[in-house]
Design a protein around this motif. Structure first.
Motif, PDB file in Angstrom:
ATOM      1  N   ALA A 169       0.775  -1.152  -0.027  1.00  0.00           N
ATOM      2  CA  ALA A 169       0.439  -0.419  -0.276  1.00  0.00           C
ATOM      3  C   ALA A 169       0.708   0.923   0.080  1.00  0.00           C
ATOM      4  CB  ALA A 169      -1.325   0.169   0.486  1.00  0.00           C
ATOM      5  N   GLY A 170       0.267   2.200  -0.888  1.00  0.00           N
ATOM      6  CA  GLY A 170       1.260   3.619  -1.178  1.00  0.00           C
ATOM      7  C   GLY A 170       2.126   3.912  -2.147  1.00  0.00           C
ATOM      8  N   ALA A 171       2.380   1.983  -2.269  1.00  0.00           N
ATOM      9  CA  ALA A 171       3.446   2.346  -3.624  1.00  0.00           C
ATOM     10  C   ALA A 171       2.691   2.919  -5.042  1.00  0.00           C
ATOM     11  CB  ALA A 171       4.074   0.512  -4.380  1.00  0.00           C
ATOM     12  N   VAL A 172       3.213   3.573  -5.267  1.00  0.00           N
ATOM     13  CA  VAL A 172       2.802   4.023  -7.397  1.00  0.00           C
ATOM     14  C   VAL A 172       4.450   3.336  -8.176  1.00  0.00           C
ATOM     15  CG1 VAL A 172       2.654   5.435  -8.470  1.00  0.00           C
ATOM     16  CG2 VAL A 172       2.558   5.965  -5.939  1.00  0.00           C
ATOM     17  N   ARG A 173       3.787   2.786  -8.947  1.00  0.00           N
ATOM     18  CA  ARG A 173       4.325   2.197 -11.157  1.00  0.00           C
ATOM     19  C   ARG A 173       3.944   3.725 -11.357  1.00  0.00           C
ATOM     20  NH1 ARG A 173       4.984  -3.029 -11.677  1.00  0.00           N
ATOM     21  NH2 ARG A 173       4.129  -4.730  -8.771  1.00  0.00           N
ATOM     22  N   HIS A 174       4.545   3.662 -12.739  1.00  0.00           N
ATOM     23  CA  HIS A 174       4.889   5.157 -13.064  1.00  0.00           C
ATOM     24  C   HIS A 174       5.540   4.379 -14.339  1.00  0.00           C
ATOM     25  CE1 HIS A 174       4.542   7.819 -10.324  1.00  0.00           C
ATOM     26  NE2 HIS A 174       5.774   7.404  -9.242  1.00  0.00           N
ATOM     27  N   ASP A 175       4.642   4.462 -15.797  1.00  0.00           N
ATOM     28  CA  ASP A 175       4.434   4.164 -17.120  1.00  0.00           C
ATOM     29  C   ASP A 175       4.943   2.332 -17.456  1.00  0.00           C
ATOM     30  OD1 ASP A 175       4.127   6.791 -17.956  1.00  0.00           O
ATOM     31  OD2 ASP A 175       6.451   7.808 -17.417  1.00  0.00           O
ATOM     32  N   GLU A 176       4.856   1.859 -16.089  1.00  0.00           N
ATOM     33  CA  GLU A 176       4.697   0.586 -16.465  1.00  0.00           C
ATOM     34  C   GLU A 176       4.179  -0.468 -17.630  1.00  0.00           C
ATOM     35  OE1 GLU A 176       6.029  -3.597 -14.062  1.00  0.00           O
ATOM     36  OE2 GLU A 176       4.878  -2.715 -13.361  1.00  0.00           O
ATOM     37  N   PRO A 177       4.863  -1.802 -19.045  1.00  0.00           N
ATOM     38  CA  PRO A 177       4.130  -1.667 -19.696  1.00  0.00           C
ATOM     39  C   PRO A 177       3.424  -2.433 -18.567  1.00  0.00           C
ATOM     40  CG  PRO A 177       6.056  -1.616 -20.685  1.00  0.00           C
ATOM     41  CD  PRO A 177       6.151  -1.298 -19.316  1.00  0.00           C
ATOM     42  N   GLY A 178       2.140  -2.969 -19.213  1.00  0.00           N
ATOM     43  CA  GLY A 178       1.294  -3.949 -18.195  1.00  0.00           C
ATOM     44  C   GLY A 178       1.446  -5.488 -18.641  1.00  0.00           C
ATOM     45  N   TYR A 179       3.295  -6.300 -19.511  1.00  0.00           N
ATOM     46  CA  TYR A 179       3.628  -7.044 -19.524  1.00  0.00           C
ATOM     47  C   TYR A 179       4.479  -7.875 -18.602  1.00  0.00           C
ATOM     48  CZ  TYR A 179       7.267  -5.625 -21.534  1.00  0.00           C
ATOM     49  OH  TYR A 179       8.486  -4.802 -22.656  1.00  0.00           O
ATOM     50  N   ARG A 180       4.809  -6.271 -18.156  1.00  0.00           N
ATOM     51  CA  ARG A 180       6.271  -6.671 -17.177  1.00  0.00           C
ATOM     52  C   ARG A 180       5.744  -6.313 -15.904  1.00  0.00           C
ATOM     53  NH1 ARG A 180      11.574  -4.111 -18.410  1.00  0.00           N
ATOM     54  NH2 ARG A 180      12.148  -5.025 -16.284  1.00  0.00           N
ATOM     55  N   HIS A 181       4.903  -5.724 -15.842  1.00  0.00           N
ATOM     56  CA  HIS A 181       3.631  -6.245 -14.050  1.00  0.00           C
ATOM     57  C   HIS A 181       3.713  -7.131 -14.200  1.00  0.00           C
ATOM     58  CE1 HIS A 181       1.860  -4.872 -10.822  1.00  0.00           C
ATOM     59  NE2 HIS A 181       0.732  -5.140 -11.269  1.00  0.00           N
ATOM     60  N   VAL A 182       2.810  -8.513 -14.744  1.00  0.00           N
ATOM     61  CA  VAL A 182       2.650  -9.720 -14.695  1.00  0.00           C
ATOM     62  C   VAL A 182       3.754 -10.459 -14.953  1.00  0.00           C
ATOM     63  CG1 VAL A 182       0.868 -12.020 -16.092  1.00  0.00           C
ATOM     64  CG2 VAL A 182       0.301  -9.070 -16.461  1.00  0.00           C
ATOM     65  N   MET A 183       4.615 -10.469 -15.590  1.00  0.00           N
ATOM     66  CA  MET A 183       5.565 -11.491 -15.595  1.00  0.00           C
ATOM     67  C   MET A 183       6.482 -10.907 -14.095  1.00  0.00           C
ATOM     68  SD  MET A 183       8.378 -10.470 -18.860  1.00  0.00           S
ATOM     69  CE  MET A 183       9.498  -9.692 -18.102  1.00  0.00           C
ATOM     70  N   GLY A 184       6.750  -9.900 -13.708  1.00  0.00           N
ATOM     71  CA  GLY A 184       6.817  -9.755 -12.803  1.00  0.00           C
ATOM     72  C   GLY A 184       6.040 -10.293 -11.228  1.00  0.00           C
ATOM     73  N   ARG A 185       4.972 -10.150 -11.522  1.00  0.00           N
ATOM     74  CA  ARG A 185       4.361 -10.977 -10.620  1.00  0.00           C
ATOM     75  C   ARG A 185       4.005 -12.382 -10.167  1.00  0.00           C
ATOM     76  NH1 ARG A 185       5.224  -8.646  -7.322  1.00  0.00           N
ATOM     77  NH2 ARG A 185       3.772  -9.644  -6.027  1.00  0.00           N
ATOM     78  N   VAL A 186       3.877 -13.059 -11.431  1.00  0.00           N
ATOM     79  CA  VAL A 186       4.257 -14.151 -12.086  1.00  0.00           C
ATOM     80  C   VAL A 186       5.362 -14.913 -11.543  1.00  0.00           C
ATOM     81  CG1 VAL A 186       4.220 -15.991 -13.577  1.00  0.00           C
ATOM     82  CG2 VAL A 186       2.578 -14.610 -13.760  1.00  0.00           C
TER      83      VAL A 186
END
Length: 180
Positions: free
Chosen positions: A53-70
């Protein structure tokens, strides 16, 4: 990984910070990771997180977010269950934590972050995640498929090293004694 290990072991301060070269977490955020600013109280390792909570991601492509979560799901199952974001490249170690963890580090590739946090967890160090302002670097050197596969290999290596006892203090000391 090797450069970070060298720096952490040769640093002189009470708190030792590592940061990605692209400064995806701005260097101005350093005070958030140091006492007395840490509302979380005492710690051995403070980890910048894009997931709390409180974290902010700036300009990250969706595929990179999904890769990181996997990948983080694999990490949580296999190595560091209590941390939401092991790969954010901004971490602060106390002097004592750095001197315990980094001599045991064996991985020099992208997976070294997971390894040092796994070692910290094995030694029951107090780890806290701090919400980060994180900026995606368009010139990132991460190669999504190739580097993900290498990181999974390194994750398996961490598991194997842990089972072999390589992350125990006495195992490292005994190995040095045998060499010398």
């Amino acid at each position: 990984g090797a450069a970070v290990k060298h720096g952490m072991l040769h640093a002189k301060g009470d708190y030792r910070i590592m940061s990605d070269a692209d400064l995806s977490v701005p260097i101005e955020d350093v005070p958030k990771f140091l006492p007395p600013a840490l509302a979380a109280g005492s710690f051995d390792v403070a980890i910048a997180s894009r997931e709390v909570a409180g974290a902010v991601r700036h300009d990250e492509p969706g595929y990179r977010h999904v890769m990181g979560r996997v990948f983080n799901t694999l990490v949580r199952v296999m190595a560091v269950p209590q941390i939401q974001d092991t790969q954010c490249g901004f971490k602060c170690f106390t002097r004592e934590a750095a001197q315990l963890v980094f001599p045991l580090q064996r991985i020099d590739g992208w997976g070294f972050d997971v390894e040092v946090l796994h070692i910290a967890a094995c030694h029951r160090l107090r780890m806290v995640e701090i919400p980060a302002n994180w900026y995606y670097g368009v010139n990132s050197r991460v190669r999504p498929i190739h580097d993900t596969l290498n990181m999974v290999k390194e994750l398996l290596k961490i598991r194997a090293n842990s089972r072999r006892g390589y992350y125990e203090k006495r195992a490292r000391s005994a190995a040095r004694d045998q060499q010398g």
